[in-house]
Scaffold this active site. Structure first.
Site, short mmCIF file in Angstrom:
data_model
loop_
_atom_site.label_atom_id
_atom_site.label_comp_id
_atom_site.label_asym_id
_atom_site.label_seq_id
_atom_site.Cartn_x
_atom_site.Cartn_y
_atom_site.Cartn_z
CB CYS A 110 64.85 41.85 9.86
SG CYS A 110 64.34 40.55 10.98
CG ASP A 365 60.05 47.82 8.96
OD1 ASP A 365 60.79 46.83 9.08
OD2 ASP A 365 58.82 47.73 8.83
CG HIS A 367 60.73 43.63 8.34
ND1 HIS A 367 61.00 44.34 9.50
CD2 HIS A 367 61.03 42.34 8.61
CE1 HIS A 367 61.44 43.51 10.42
NE2 HIS A 367 61.47 42.30 9.92
#
Length: 478
Positions: A110, A365, A367
């Site tokens: 990430c 994000d 993820h």
């Protein structure tokens, strides 16, 4: 025989870990992100307000929150601007990553993805300008629960049945030279070519100039491997080296600089602006695509004696938690158009911060586990590289370890940036120390970190693995 057996066990282990990560990150269901109508929203130097257009308090609120050059826009303008930022997430079904048998970065990549997003924003400023937006941004729909669960189920079945191998491919396709008739259409066509080439540099293949494979290969020289946790300072050094070593002529007109011990040495940045890359004659730089921070690209011939510089500054904004005294500093940084964002996030969960509203950060994000996209094809789909759903997180939950990025177009531009940032960095009554400083001269003149590896420079950026927090998703007006 023993070696063969251990290899099979390792392959099976990797496969089950990949399956688990695919389920975990593909089935993440998102709640709505709430935005207030009563406060301005800042997005990488642009100001938006979701009140009625004829409300006199809108312009006043935005002028107080950011500089006078910022744009005042409504919710649709904000959505288009946010969605136009390049979104890099976990991917699966990749060619094996360097030094490993891994074919996905789910669960550990990430921070590298956040770094790629920040680097992509710098390249957008470099080639397209801050005012650029993607023409198809408003056509993207938020990814709903059904979409995520259906695609995740298909990936789960495919993972259990056996690995699929994407085709190896070479460099991205050359830019098309044919453009529509009118000047406006030709300009839009040119910008879309830059957009597509820019995204292709971040493709998930060994040949992609700034792709995951290239970043991991660079990390191997710094003691990092695929599957390791990458901190924000190490990622800054990996990005710097990747940009410096990129061979695509389109990237010849830009380089990167990483501060030392929270100190930006001005002479080093100016040298980066002026010096050609090692082994690269100055004449070659004139072949680079036009660069500009304005909306209109300029001729490369006017910039033959200068390169743009991406300035990356690893900092720590507190001890175990972010010091609340730095909240206003972070807001001031994200209100600048030449700021390319902040990579950091929550402990062991990186994100890319691009703006704020009140005391909450707006972020992108990484993820989400998405499928591999072959960027070597002429019309590869761009939809998965743009995010229609902003997220918010309280400043208080931000991990203190982060890297701040800026884009400097020229040595003259840097002088202005350093002067403006020096004012922002002046400690307030609450703040005892600035987050970073500007110093005249070269870093070698001070010799404070001679011989330190990037890993050793990372030591102040310690994370507590016991701390866990949750995330949010799409946004709705309150």
């Amino acid at each position: 025989m023993e070696n063969k057996g251990s290899d099979e066990v390792e392959t099976l282990k990797t496969k089950f870990v990949s399956v688990w990560h695919n389920v975990k990150y593909s089935w993440a269901l998102k709640s709505k992100t709430s935005f207030s109508r009563n406060s301005p929203v800042l997005l990488l130097g642009k100001c938006y307000h979701f009140k009625a257009e004829d409300d006199d308090s809108v312009a006043e609120a935005c002028s107080e929150a950011c500089d006078e050059d910022s744009v005042v826009g409504n919710v649709e303008a904000f959505r288009k601007d946010f969605t136009s930022r390049v979104w890099l997430t976990y991917r699966e079904e990749l060619p094996p990553l360097p030094g490993s048998t891994l074919t996905s970065d789910c669960g550990w990549g990430c921070m590298l993805r956040a770094g790629q997003m920040m680097l992509a924003q710098a390249l957008i400023l470099h080639f397209l300008g801050r005012d650029w937006t993607w023409s198809e941004a408003m056509a993207l729909q938020p990814l709903d629960t059904e979409t995520w669960t259906t695609s995740a189920a298909k990936r789960l079945v495919a993972s259990l049945q056996g690995p699929s191998r994407p085709p190896e491919h070479g460099p991205p396709p050359p830019l098309q030279t044919q453009a529509p008739g009118s000047a406006e259409e030709a300009d839009a066509h040119l910008k879309e070519m830059y957009h597509r080439s820019l995204v292709s540099w971040f493709g998930d293949s060994p040949s992609a100039q700034l792709g995951l494979h290239r970043l991991i290969r660079t990390g191997l020289t710094m003691g990092k491997q695929a599957g390791d946790w990458y901190g924000p300072a190490v990622v800054a050094h990996i990005l710097k080296k990747a940009v410096e070593e990129a061979m695509d002529p389109g990237l010849a007109g830009i380089t990167a600089y990483v501060s030392q011990d929270c100190t930006v040495y001005s002479a080093d940045v100016i040298d980066s602006h002026r010096a050609p890359r090692a082994g690269q004659p100055s004449a070659e730089r004139s072949e680079a695509p036009p660069t500009s921070q304005s909306d209109q690209p300029v001729s490369a011939s006017t910039l033959t004696d200068s390169r743009a510089v991406i300035i990356l500054i690893p900092v720590r904004l507190g001890g175990e938690k972010t010091n609340p005294d730095y909240f206003n500093f972070a807001k001031s940084i994200l209100s600048l158009e030449y700021c390319i964002g902040i990579i950091g996030g929550k402990p062991k969960q990186a994100c890319y911060f691009v703006g704020f509203q009140d005391d909450s950060l707006i972020y992108m994000d990484p993820h989400y586990c998405q499928s591999f996209v072959d960027v070597s094809t002429s019309n590869f789909p761009l939809q998965s590289y743009h995010c229609p759903s902003p997220k918010k997180m309280p400043f208080s939950k931000m991990d203190p370890s982060c890297t701040i990025g800026f884009y400097s177009k020229s040595a003259q531009d840097y002088e202005r940036i350093s002067q403006e940032l020096s004012k922002v960095l002046q400690p307030s009554a609450k703040e005892k120390y600035p987050a970073f400083t500007f110093v005249q001269g070269h870093g070698r003149d001070y010799d404070l970190s001679a011989g330190l590896t990037p890993e050793k420079r990372e030591w102040p950026f310690i994370r507590d693995p016991r701390r866990t927090v949750t995330t949010t998703g799409d946004f709705v007006l309150l």
